[in-house]
Design a protein around this motif. Structure first.
Motif, mmCIF file in Angstrom:
data_model
loop_
_atom_site.group_PDB
_atom_site.id
_atom_site.type_symbol
_atom_site.label_atom_id
_atom_site.label_comp_id
_atom_site.label_asym_id
_atom_site.label_seq_id
_atom_site.Cartn_x
_atom_site.Cartn_y
_atom_site.Cartn_z
ATOM 1 N N MET A 2 0.847 -1.190 0.000
ATOM 2 C CA MET A 2 0.000 0.000 0.000
ATOM 3 C C MET A 2 0.886 1.245 0.000
ATOM 4 S SD MET A 2 -2.976 1.190 2.676
ATOM 5 C CE MET A 2 -4.076 -0.154 2.205
ATOM 6 N N GLU A 19 -3.354 0.540 -3.907
ATOM 7 C CA GLU A 19 -3.262 -0.877 -3.557
ATOM 8 C C GLU A 19 -3.583 -1.690 -4.802
ATOM 9 O OE1 GLU A 19 -4.400 -3.852 0.116
ATOM 10 O OE2 GLU A 19 -5.582 -2.054 -0.220
ATOM 11 N N ASN A 20 -2.697 -2.635 -5.141
ATOM 12 C CA ASN A 20 -2.857 -3.456 -6.351
ATOM 13 C C ASN A 20 -3.021 -2.592 -7.602
ATOM 14 O OD1 ASN A 20 -2.725 -5.884 -4.903
ATOM 15 N ND2 ASN A 20 -4.907 -5.786 -4.414
#
Length: 383
Positions: A2, A19-20
Motif C-alpha cells: 500500500m 493498492e494493487n
C-alpha cells in the motif's frame, strides 16, 4: 504493497491510497470534483505527485494511468524517487530470475570465480545485446556482481541485472522496455508467469528511484536454468529480442505472438487451445501470406504444411502430419461452432499431446519468422 501520498492537480493536492495498482483519491475539497470532471473515463495519461511510503518526507512520484472512473485511477505503472530530489534517470535496471537463467548466470558466475574475478568490487558485463524499439537504438547489458561504492545501500540480494540506458526521462519508455523484456522471458521459458523481482532507476550508475508495475513480484524463484546450459546466447537472443521489440503495445502486427502461453493452471484449457490456433494462424499468414488468404487452403492444410516444414516434431509420434492436422482442426471446429463444450482437457491425454505439439510448432514457426534457418531451429533447445 500500500502506497500513500497525494497528486498535484491545478494549484492544489489530492490525497490518494494505492493498492494493487488501483489509486483511490479522497478529499472533501471541491478539487476532487474538478478532477473527476476532467479525467473521468480518460485513458493513458500521466499524473505527478509525492509518496510517503517511507518516513515523513515526501518523495517525487509519477503515475501512468491506464484509465480512470470517477475518483479511481487504474495504473499501468508508477515511479518513486529514492530521495525528495527531482532526479532525472539515465538508465533502468531490471532483475529477472527467468532471464538470469536464459543468460546462463550460474555457468557464467562459476567461470568468473574460477578465473579469479572479484565480483564484489564492481559488476562485470557478460553480454551486450543491441536492439531497436520505437525507432530508437538500445543496448542491453547483462551484468553480474555488486558495486562496492554503495556499501550497505547495495542490493545484496541481487544475482544479476539487465541494464539499459534511457533516451528520455519519460515513464512510458520505462514501461515499454519492461513490457518487451517480460515478453522475451515469456518466449524463452515458454511460460506466462515470469515476473521481475525488482526494477531500479539509475543516474550515473547510482540508484535514483524505483519503477513499479504489475509485472513485478518479490516472491519468485527461478527454475529453468538447466535448460540453457548449452544455449548460445549471442546467436539467438539478439534476433529474438529485435523481433519482440517491433511491437511494444497491446496490439502486435510484426512481432511473434505470445498470448497462447499459459501457466500451470491454464496449460490444458480450451481457452488456451483456441489461443494456440489463433497464434498459429497469425504466424502462418506471416510465413505464407498467399495460402493464408486462399479460402481453398483451410486450417487442416495450413497445419499439415507447417508440420511437414518441421518433420522433427512428429519423428517420435509415428503419426502422419495429415492425421495430426485433422485432429486439431476437428477440436477447433467443435469448439468454434458449439458442437461441444469443454471445461478442460486435463483428462484427455490425446488432446494434451496435441497441445504440446502445437506449442512446439508455434515455437518453430516463431523462430522461422524471426529469421532463423531450419538448421538453427533444429539446434535450438526444443529437442
Amino acid at each position: 504493497m500500500m502506497v500513500k501520498g497525494f497528486i498535484f492537480f491545478r494549484d492544489g493536492k489530492i490525497p490518494f491510497v494505492i493498492e494493487n495498482y488501483r489509486m483511490e483519491l479522497f478529499t472533501d475539497d471541491s478539487l476532487l470534483d474538478d478532477f473527476c470532471k476532467e479525467y473521468n473515463f480518460k485513458e493513458n495519461y500521466i499524473l505527478h505527485g509525492q509518496c510517503f511510503d517511507i518516513g515523513i518526507r515526501g518523495r517525487k512520484a509519477t503515475f501512468l494511468v491506464e484509465n480512470s472512473m470517477g475518483s479511481t485511477c487504474y495504473l499501468r505503472c508508477y515511479t518513486i524517487n529514492m530521495f525528495d530530489k527531482d532526479e532525472e534517470y539515465d538508465s533502468i535496471g531490471l532483475q529477472s530470475p527467468s532471464l538470469d537463467e536464459v543468460f546462463r548466470y550460474e555457468y557464467e558466475y562459476i567461470d568468473m570465480v574460477r578465473a579469479g574475478i572479484n565480483l564484489a568490487i564492481e559488476p562485470k558485463v557478460v553480454y551486450k545485446v543491441p536492439f531497436g524499439m520505437n525507432d530508437q537504438k538500445y543496448e542491453l547489458e547483462f551484468r553480474i556482481g555488486h558495486d562496492n561504492r554503495l556499501g550497505l545501500l547495495e542490493d545484496l540480494d541481487r544475482k544479476c541485472e539487465l541494464i539499459l540506458p534511457l533516451h528520455t526521462n519519460e515513464i512510458q519508455e520505462c514501461y515499454d522496455i519492461t513490457n518487451v523484456l517480460h515478453r522475451l522471458a515469456m518466449f524463452m521459458t515458454s511460460h506466462a508467469e515470469v515476473p521481475f523481482k525488482r526494477i531500479t532507476l539509475y543516474k550515473q550508475g547510482l540508484k535514483a528511484g524505483w519503477f513499479y508495475c504489475s509485472l513485478i513480484s518479490e516472491d519468485i524463484v527461478g527454475g529453468h536454468g538447466g535448460f540453457f546450459h548449452e544455449f548460445d546466447v549471442m546467436k539467438y537472443i539478439p534476433k529474438i529480442l529485435n523481433n519482440i521489440a517491433l511491437d511494444s503495445g497491446n496490439k502486435i502486427t510484426q512481432s511473434i505472438p505470445l498470448g497462447h502461453l499459459g501457466d500451470f493452471n491454464s496449460m490444458y484449457t480450451p481457452q488456451r487451445f483456441v489461443e494456440q490456433v489463433m497464434a498459429f494462424e497469425y504466424l502462418f499468414d506471416k510465413l505464407d501470406h498467399k495460402n493464408a488468404q486462399n479460402p481453398k487452403f483451410p486450417l487442416k492444410k495450413e497445419l499439415e504444411c507447417m508440420f511437414n516444414e518441421f518433420p522433427q516434431l512428429l519423428s517420435r509420434t509415428k503419426i502422419p502430419a495429415e492425421m495430426i492436422s485433422d485432429q486439431i482442426k476437428e477440436i477447433r471446429r467443435t469448439i468454434a461452432h458449439g458442437y461441444a463444450y469443454y471445461y478442460d482437457f486435463k483428462n484427455d491425454s490425446n488432446t494434451k499431446c496435441l497441445m504440446i505439439l502445437l506449442d512446439k510448432l508455434i515455437k518453430c514457426m516463431s523462430l522461422k519468422w524471426i529469421g532463423f534457418s531450419n538448421n538453427d531451429i533444429s539446434n535450438y533447445i526444443l529437442f
